[in-house]
Scaffold this motif. Sequence first.
Motif, short mmCIF file in Angstrom:
data_model
loop_
_atom_site.label_atom_id
_atom_site.label_comp_id
_atom_site.label_asym_id
_atom_site.label_seq_id
_atom_site.Cartn_x
_atom_site.Cartn_y
_atom_site.Cartn_z
N TYR A 287 20.50 3.53 -9.92
CA TYR A 287 21.04 2.24 -9.51
C TYR A 287 20.22 1.14 -10.18
CZ TYR A 287 23.69 4.55 -5.85
OH TYR A 287 24.56 5.34 -5.18
N GLN B 66 23.37 -3.33 -5.68
CA GLN B 66 22.96 -2.16 -6.45
C GLN B 66 24.18 -1.54 -7.13
OE1 GLN B 66 19.58 -1.01 -6.74
NE2 GLN B 66 19.51 -3.13 -6.10
N THR C 11 22.22 -10.30 -4.90
CA THR C 11 22.31 -9.15 -5.81
C THR C 11 22.91 -7.96 -5.07
OG1 THR C 11 20.08 -8.42 -5.24
CG2 THR C 11 20.30 -9.90 -7.14
N ARG D 67 25.69 1.41 -9.48
CA ARG D 67 25.39 2.79 -9.84
C ARG D 67 25.72 3.05 -11.30
NH1 ARG D 67 27.85 8.12 -6.88
NH2 ARG D 67 29.79 7.07 -7.42
N THR E 221 19.74 -3.28 -10.15
CA THR E 221 20.03 -4.50 -9.42
C THR E 221 20.80 -5.44 -10.32
OG1 THR E 221 18.00 -4.23 -8.15
CG2 THR E 221 19.00 -6.44 -8.18
N ASP F 108 21.34 -1.77 0.84
CA ASP F 108 21.03 -0.71 -0.11
C ASP F 108 22.32 0.00 -0.48
OD1 ASP F 108 18.31 -1.19 -0.07
OD2 ASP F 108 17.99 0.13 1.65
N PRO F 109 22.30 0.75 -1.59
CA PRO F 109 23.50 1.48 -1.96
C PRO F 109 23.91 2.44 -0.85
CG PRO F 109 21.68 1.96 -3.48
CD PRO F 109 21.19 0.98 -2.47
N SER G 267 29.27 1.42 -5.92
CA SER G 267 28.82 0.13 -6.46
C SER G 267 29.49 -1.04 -5.76
CB SER G 267 29.12 0.07 -7.96
OG SER G 267 28.36 1.03 -8.63
#
Length: 134
Positions: free
Chosen positions: A25, A45, A43, A47, A27, A4-5, A120
């Motif tokens: 965010y 995330q 993939t 921003r 994907t 996750d970010p 990011s």
Amino acid sequence: VLDDPPKGSLEDDTVEDNDDVEVNYMTQPLDHFASATTQSTVTFQQRYFSSTRFVVAKNDDSRPAYAFLCVGGEGPGLTKSVLIDSVHCTGDMIELARRLSSENANVYLFALEHRYYGHSYPFLSTQNHSSALE
């Protein structure tokens, strides 16, 4: 699958008048050029920031509407101030948005953080993804 970010504070903004700037965010594929044979599904995330500061009337199709996108370059990660007072994305973009808005046009502002900078950055999880990155 990437983590996750990263969680972090956006309180480093120096501009106080940025309540209208949203942090989001989306994907993104890690490899935009994966061939049909590799079909990488990795993939991360990415921003981005958005603002409706110069939107005169939402959901009014009779008004001209514009969307301005600022693509963050290689440098420090972006903060919410990027769409208010920043060397990255303001200046002509903000001035033109202000003028168009004064003529009753809706102007949506977006700023995309550069991949591998700021929040990011595609962090790998503890799972083994070496085959996806080859």
